[in-house]
Motif scaffolding. Structure first.
Motif, PDB file in Angstrom:
ATOM      1  N   GLU A 290       1.011  -1.404   0.235  1.00 31.64           N
ATOM      2  CA  GLU A 290       0.171   0.389  -0.094  1.00 31.64           C
ATOM      3  C   GLU A 290       0.724   1.051   0.399  1.00 31.64           C
ATOM      4  N   ALA A 291       1.880   1.242   0.608  1.00 30.29           N
ATOM      5  CA  ALA A 291       2.922   2.211   0.839  1.00 30.29           C
ATOM      6  C   ALA A 291       3.692   2.214  -1.054  1.00 30.29           C
ATOM      7  N   VAL A 292       3.730   1.408  -1.235  1.00 28.06           N
ATOM      8  CA  VAL A 292       4.262   2.244  -3.224  1.00 28.06           C
ATOM      9  C   VAL A 292       3.239   2.626  -3.440  1.00 28.06           C
ATOM     10  N   THR A 293       2.296   2.101  -3.435  1.00 27.14           N
ATOM     11  CA  THR A 293       1.007   2.217  -4.090  1.00 27.14           C
ATOM     12  C   THR A 293       0.636   3.947  -3.837  1.00 27.14           C
ATOM     13  N   SER A 294       0.982   4.180  -2.625  1.00 26.52           N
ATOM     14  CA  SER A 294       0.269   5.466  -3.009  1.00 26.52           C
ATOM     15  C   SER A 294       1.573   6.269  -3.384  1.00 26.52           C
ATOM     16  N   MET A 295       2.778   6.450  -2.624  1.00 32.31           N
ATOM     17  CA  MET A 295       3.587   7.102  -3.154  1.00 32.31           C
ATOM     18  C   MET A 295       3.866   7.251  -4.511  1.00 32.31           C
ATOM     19  N   ARG A 296       4.083   6.153  -5.332  1.00 31.02           N
ATOM     20  CA  ARG A 296       3.997   6.013  -6.644  1.00 31.02           C
ATOM     21  C   ARG A 296       2.591   7.043  -7.485  1.00 31.02           C
ATOM     22  N   PRO A 321      -8.620   5.845  -5.580  1.00 35.77           N
ATOM     23  CA  PRO A 321      -8.939   7.238  -5.787  1.00 35.77           C
ATOM     24  C   PRO A 321      -8.039   8.096  -4.117  1.00 35.77           C
ATOM     25  N   GLN A 322      -8.060   9.102  -4.183  1.00 34.83           N
ATOM     26  CA  GLN A 322      -7.854   9.748  -2.356  1.00 34.83           C
ATOM     27  C   GLN A 322      -8.398   8.948  -1.503  1.00 34.83           C
ATOM     28  N   PRO A 323      -7.896   8.231  -0.777  1.00 38.53           N
ATOM     29  CA  PRO A 323      -8.985   7.490   0.535  1.00 38.53           C
ATOM     30  C   PRO A 323      -9.174   8.361   1.262  1.00 38.53           C
ATOM     31  N   GLY A 324     -10.711   8.169   1.703  1.00 36.20           N
ATOM     32  CA  GLY A 324     -11.586   8.602   2.422  1.00 36.20           C
ATOM     33  C   GLY A 324     -12.334   7.789   4.075  1.00 36.20           C
ATOM     34  N   LEU A 325     -13.306   7.802   4.161  1.00 33.09           N
ATOM     35  CA  LEU A 325     -14.095   7.234   5.476  1.00 33.09           C
ATOM     36  C   LEU A 325     -13.890   5.511   4.919  1.00 33.09           C
ATOM     37  N   ALA A 326     -14.534   5.279   3.970  1.00 29.41           N
ATOM     38  CA  ALA A 326     -14.320   3.879   3.643  1.00 29.41           C
ATOM     39  C   ALA A 326     -12.807   2.957   3.984  1.00 29.41           C
ATOM     40  N   LEU A 357     -20.816  13.509   2.323  1.00 29.05           N
ATOM     41  CA  LEU A 357     -19.902  14.394   2.704  1.00 29.05           C
ATOM     42  C   LEU A 357     -18.755  14.303   1.873  1.00 29.05           C
ATOM     43  N   GLY A 358     -18.496  15.509   1.146  1.00 29.45           N
ATOM     44  CA  GLY A 358     -17.738  15.953  -0.104  1.00 29.45           C
ATOM     45  C   GLY A 358     -16.327  15.244   0.090  1.00 29.45           C
ATOM     46  N   THR A 359     -15.555  14.496  -0.287  1.00 34.26           N
ATOM     47  CA  THR A 359     -14.399  14.269  -1.270  1.00 34.26           C
ATOM     48  C   THR A 359     -13.427  14.399  -0.687  1.00 34.26           C
ATOM     49  N   PRO A 360     -13.343  15.839  -0.638  1.00 35.62           N
ATOM     50  CA  PRO A 360     -12.314  17.014   0.293  1.00 35.62           C
ATOM     51  C   PRO A 360     -11.986  16.622   1.609  1.00 35.62           C
ATOM     52  N   LEU A 361     -12.618  16.443   1.877  1.00 37.79           N
ATOM     53  CA  LEU A 361     -13.171  16.563   3.345  1.00 37.79           C
ATOM     54  C   LEU A 361     -13.104  15.072   3.724  1.00 37.79           C
ATOM     55  N   ALA A 362     -13.630  13.894   2.972  1.00 38.83           N
ATOM     56  CA  ALA A 362     -13.284  12.622   3.783  1.00 38.83           C
ATOM     57  C   ALA A 362     -11.664  12.145   4.376  1.00 38.83           C
ATOM     58  N   HIS A 363     -11.164  12.767   2.328  1.00 42.65           N
ATOM     59  CA  HIS A 363      -9.686  12.484   2.709  1.00 42.65           C
ATOM     60  C   HIS A 363      -9.227  12.825   3.480  1.00 42.65           C
ATOM     61  N   SER A 364      -9.612  14.714   4.272  1.00 43.42           N
ATOM     62  CA  SER A 364      -8.271  15.206   5.125  1.00 43.42           C
ATOM     63  C   SER A 364      -8.863  13.998   6.661  1.00 43.42           C
ATOM     64  N   ILE A 365     -10.433  14.169   7.304  1.00 44.01           N
ATOM     65  CA  ILE A 365     -10.690  12.910   8.007  1.00 44.01           C
ATOM     66  C   ILE A 365      -9.594  12.129   7.870  1.00 44.01           C
ATOM     67  N   HIS A 366      -9.610  10.936   7.063  1.00 42.23           N
ATOM     68  CA  HIS A 366      -8.554   9.879   6.578  1.00 42.23           C
ATOM     69  C   HIS A 366      -7.240  10.451   7.075  1.00 42.23           C
ATOM     70  N   ARG A 367      -6.436  11.265   6.517  1.00 43.99           N
ATOM     71  CA  ARG A 367      -5.465  11.716   6.813  1.00 43.99           C
ATOM     72  C   ARG A 367      -5.077  12.215   7.976  1.00 43.99           C
ATOM     73  N   THR A 368      -5.645  13.160   8.820  1.00 45.37           N
ATOM     74  CA  THR A 368      -5.852  12.816  10.455  1.00 45.37           C
ATOM     75  C   THR A 368      -5.577  11.826  11.155  1.00 45.37           C
ATOM     76  N   VAL A 369      -6.802  11.145  11.202  1.00 49.18           N
ATOM     77  CA  VAL A 369      -6.441  10.098  11.595  1.00 49.18           C
ATOM     78  C   VAL A 369      -5.819   8.878  11.944  1.00 49.18           C
ATOM     79  N   GLN A 370      -4.781   9.070  10.329  1.00 44.68           N
ATOM     80  CA  GLN A 370      -3.906   8.176  10.014  1.00 44.68           C
ATOM     81  C   GLN A 370      -2.552   8.838  10.858  1.00 44.68           C
ATOM     82  N   GLU A 371      -2.046   9.999  10.665  1.00 45.91           N
ATOM     83  CA  GLU A 371      -0.810  10.559  10.645  1.00 45.91           C
ATOM     84  C   GLU A 371      -1.882  10.489  12.780  1.00 45.91           C
TER      85      GLU A 371
END
Length: 473
Positions: A290-296, A321-326, A357-371
């Motif tokens: 997953e890391a390699v795929t995301s970095m690519r 697609p950018q990761p979100g709530l799913a 929920l909008g895609t940009p907002l869902a993506h920001s929530i995912h990245r916040t949880v990840q961090e």
């Protein structure tokens, strides 16, 4: 006793309007071009035409009463045409010299001064003086003096003409052909012609100056717009690079932390629990892929930052697609270890809020949880972590909260880029963020965003990066 009120003086507003129309208070100055080949060529052409016309008129016999020698007449035409060489470089000086030239030639050789070529020379000189003058106030003074002198001369001719007409009337028994005598009528006709002719030169010259000023203003505005457009483009590129840098940091930090924890767990249970070891190694394999795929995908986006019309992340081939709530359940499961339990709870005010929920907002929530989970893995001794996502499309907010029960792990220190990324993401959505230890123990990361519906045409990233309200605990 109060002083009497003085009547308003209408002359000042009129003068102010005239000065304003002539640009007396303008700060813009028309560029002063050097004397070029075109100026010399036009002056030579007018001079040659004037000399040829002068000799044709002489052949007709019109100049038979002119007492000046032919070479003086030629000199008058040549010097008048020569003034036009510097009409753009020294416009006011040329206009003043042309006025002096007109009076001198008009007094000594009136028939030469009245030639069509000479009238064109004086017209162009006066028009250029108004059109090319840089100091508008000084131009008004010079042109005003020229007009006053010219009309004074005409008035003097009119006075002399009346005296001459009285003598003629006495000699001819008062015979007239119109309202005025022949001589005063000729002088008044000359006055009207001069008003129309040289007044037109002044007006046309001023219109040329205003047209040049308007073109300069438009060019300056176009240059400003071009510079602002380039600055906005550079800003957009910089912001996109910063976004990609944050994504890379989140991806690398999270997956490397997960790989490290899974490897440590596999090492501890390798001898006594082969099944747990296989599970940990499978987690390492999945995280690395997953890391390699995301970095690519992010590196592909980075290559397209400055390419116009580049495909979006979702539309580009070979990119997810950018990761979100799913993707939150997978993210939480990857961070769950035998010594740490991570729970996820998504609370919806109304059913289906997550899908709206909008895609940009869902993506920001995912990245916040990840961090936040990455920071727990690297810097905390927590054994229980709670991830709560609250989606309230009624009250109009989306909130994510990550709470753990641990203490800072000794010997670890971070760069602070992760928390900075959380703040920047929250700021980009005009939200608020709370980051810090809890009074009852543990650590909390909570970000609240204004609700944004998923709708066609919504950009993938919000406009601008205003400051967010950051609350440190």
């Amino acid at each position: 006793m109060p002083s009497p009120v003085r009547p308003a003086q209408p002359a000042r507003p009129v003068l102010a309007r005239v000065a304003g129309w002539f640009g007396a208070d303008e700060t813009w100055q028309r560029p002063r071009p050097p004397v070029g080949r075109a100026d010399v060529a036009w002056a030579v052409a007018i001079g040659v035409f004037g000399l040829v016309a002068l000799e044709l008129v002489r052949s007709v016999g019109v100049l038979r009463e002119t007492g000046a020698p032919w070479w003086v007449q030629w000199l008058a035409v040549a010097t008048g045409a020569g003034l036009l060489v510097g009409r753009r470089r020294w416009p006011v000086t040329v206009a003043a010299l042309a006025a002096v030239h007109m009076i001198v030639v008009g007094v000594t050789m009136p028939m030469v001064m009245g030639q069509f070529t000479m009238q064109v020379i004086y017209f162009v000189a006066l028009m250029s003086g108004v059109a090319w003058a840089r100091d508008r106030r000084w131009m008004l003074v010079v042109v005003g003096v020229i007009v006053v002198v010219m009309f004074t001369w005409i008035a003097l001719q009119f006075a002399l003409g009346n005296a001459a007409q009285d003598y003629v009337d006495e000699a001819t028994a008062g015979e007239r052909y119109g309202v005025l005598g022949q001589i005063p009528a000729a002088v008044l006709l000359t006055l009207v012609i001069n008003v129309v002719y040289f007044g037109g030169a002044v007006v046309i010259g001023q219109l040329q100056w205003r047209s040049a000023r308007d073109r300069a203003v438009l060019e300056r505005q176009a240059a400003t717009i071009t510079a602002q457009t380039e600055a906005l483009r550079q800003r957009a590129v910089t912001e996109e690079r910063l976004r990609i840098a944050r994504e890379l940091h989140d991806v690398v930090a999270h997956h490397v932390s997960v790989i490290g924890i899974q490897a440590a767990a596999a090492r501890r249970v390798m001898d006594r629990d082969p099944e747990a070891t296989r599970t940990a190694l499978a987690g390492i394999e999945g995280s690395s892929r997953e890391a390699v795929t995301s970095m690519r995908g992010l590196l592909g986006t980075l290559r397209e930052v400055e390419r116009p019309g580049a495909a979006s992340d979702a539309a580009a081939p070979g990119r997810a697609p950018q990761p979100g709530l799913a993707q939150l359940p997978d993210l939480v499961a990857a961070c769950t270890t035998p010594g740490r339990r991570v729970a996820l709870d998504v609370v919806e005010a109304r059913p289906g809020a997550a899908s709206r929920l909008g895609t940009p907002l869902a993506h920001s929530i995912h990245r916040t949880v990840q961090e936040a989970l990455t920071n727990v893995e690297k810097h905390s001794t927590a054994t229980r972590v709670s991830v709560v996502v609250r989606l309230d499309d009624v009250a109009g907010f989306a909130e994510v909260e990550v709470v753990d029960d641990g203490r800072p792990r000794a010997g670890t220190s971070g760069s602070g880029l992760g928390q900075l990324g959380i703040r920047e993401r929250t700021a980009s959505h005009r939200g608020t963020v709370e980051i810090g230890p809890r009074p009852t123990g543990g650590y909390r990361v909570r970000a609240r965003y204004p609700w944004r519906e998923a709708a066609p045409g919504v950009p993938d990233s919000p406009d601008g990066l205003p400051d967010a309200e950051v609350v440190e605990q």
